[in-house]
Design an enzyme around this catalytic site. Structure first.
Site, PDB file in Angstrom:
ATOM      1  CD  GLU A  98      38.395  37.787  35.384  1.00 44.56           C
ATOM      2  OE1 GLU A  98      37.809  37.981  34.257  1.00 44.56           O
ATOM      3  OE2 GLU A  98      38.119  38.157  36.044  1.00 44.56           O
ATOM      4  CG  ASP A 102      37.987  48.187  32.419  1.00 44.51           C
ATOM      5  OD1 ASP A 102      38.457  48.842  32.177  1.00 44.51           O
ATOM      6  OD2 ASP A 102      36.196  48.104  32.911  1.00 44.51           O
TER       7      ASP A 102
HETATM    8  C1  PRP Z   1      34.175  41.374  33.914  1.00 45.67           C
HETATM    9  C2  PRP Z   1      35.528  40.533  34.256  1.00 45.67           C
HETATM   10  C3  PRP Z   1      36.340  40.408  35.214  1.00 45.67           C
HETATM   11  C4  PRP Z   1      35.608  42.238  35.709  1.00 45.67           C
HETATM   12  C5  PRP Z   1      37.534  43.193  35.231  1.00 45.67           C
HETATM   13  O1  PRP Z   1      33.939  40.261  34.520  1.00 45.67           O
HETATM   14  O2  PRP Z   1      35.370  39.427  33.602  1.00 45.67           O
HETATM   15  O3  PRP Z   1      35.886  39.648  36.084  1.00 45.67           O
HETATM   16  O4  PRP Z   1      34.485  42.638  34.325  1.00 45.67           O
HETATM   17  O5  PRP Z   1      36.570  44.722  35.458  1.00 45.67           O
HETATM   18  P1  PRP Z   1      37.541  45.300  36.534  1.00 45.67           P
HETATM   19  O6  PRP Z   1      38.612  45.679  36.168  1.00 45.67           O
HETATM   20  O7  PRP Z   1      36.806  46.843  36.605  1.00 45.67           O
HETATM   21  O8  PRP Z   1      36.854  44.800  38.561  1.00 45.67           O
HETATM   22  P2  PRP Z   1      32.196  41.826  34.820  1.00 45.67           P
HETATM   23  O9  PRP Z   1      32.137  42.362  36.414  1.00 45.67           O
HETATM   24  O10 PRP Z   1      32.279  42.363  33.890  1.00 45.67           O
HETATM   25  O11 PRP Z   1      31.080  39.762  35.106  1.00 45.67           O
HETATM   26  P3  PRP Z   1      30.704  39.166  33.675  1.00 45.67           P
HETATM   27  O12 PRP Z   1      32.268  38.272  33.960  1.00 45.67           O
HETATM   28  O13 PRP Z   1      30.029  38.093  34.061  1.00 45.67           O
HETATM   29  O14 PRP Z   1      31.267  39.580  32.184  1.00 45.67           O
END
Ligand code: PRP
Length: 179
Positions: A98, A102
């Site tokens: 990843e 967050d």
């Molecule tokens: C981002 C990142 C993780 C997730 C983390 O993906 O790549 O998968 O958010 O956030 P969290 O811990 O709050 O769940 P996102 O859903 O933004 O999609 P992307 O990878 O297409 O940017």
């Protein structure tokens, strides 16, 4: 530095050093094991491609698209897998790569879902960790850098689909997302 970036949190060189340290640990831990490396699209594509090229153990690739959303009916988050793995992971060593953890919602639910498929092992590696934002209990096995609660872009991280290609991790100017 791009005009929408307020300051750089991790330079290109620091990102490269962080990736190398992660790869060193993973190479030591996996040694000769074959590992299915899972890229969680889209954000992790940069970290994934940087990292897998440093692996000395045998790897195979797979990709998924997942996101979590809040469900008012069950008062918690639900994982939506928009594109699932093509590989049957039963009995395999699986490493999820990843860009950031967050709130932890995505990985918490994704890990639970993939564990149901009975992999031999399931580990999580993330370039960035923002523990101050955590809402679900999720700790990665391999963390590149712990960062403060700032809106960061670059190295795969976006705002509204933009800025993913920056080779550094930068703090986005507030005016760019507060309009
Ligand atoms: C981002 C990142 C993780 C997730 C983390 O993906 O790549 O998968 O958010 O956030 P969290 O811990 O709050 O769940 P996102 O859903 O933004 O999609 P992307 O990878 O297409 O940017």
């Amino acid at each position: 530095m791009h005009q929408d970036v307020e300051r750089i949190l991790l330079t290109e060189e620091e990102v490269a050093g962080t990736i190398q340290k992660l790869a060193d640990r993973l190479n030591a831990d996996y040694q000769d094991k074959e590992v299915l490396c899972v890229c969680v699209l889209k954000g992790s594509v940069i970290v994934y491609s940087d990292l897998v090229r440093k692996f000395t153990f045998p790897v195979t690739f797979d990709f998924l698209i997942a996101s979590s959303y809040e469900s008012s009916s069950v008062s918690s988050h639900i994982l939506k897998i928009k594109k699932d793995l093509e590989t049957d992971i039963k009995g395999k060593h699986v490493l999820i790569i990843e860009d950031i953890i967050d709130t932890g919602h995505t990985l918490f639910h994704l890990k639970n879902e993939l564990l149901k498929r009975e992999p031999a092992s399931l580990k999580i590696c993330t370039l960035l960790d923002k523990p101050s934002r955590r809402e679900d209990p999720m700790e990665a096995d391999y963390v590149g850098a712990v960062i403060p609660n700032e809106f960061v872009v670059g190295c795969g991280l976006d705002y509204d689909g933009r800025y993913r290609q920056f080779p550094y991790v930068g703090v986005l100017k507030r005016e760019c997302y507060e309009k």
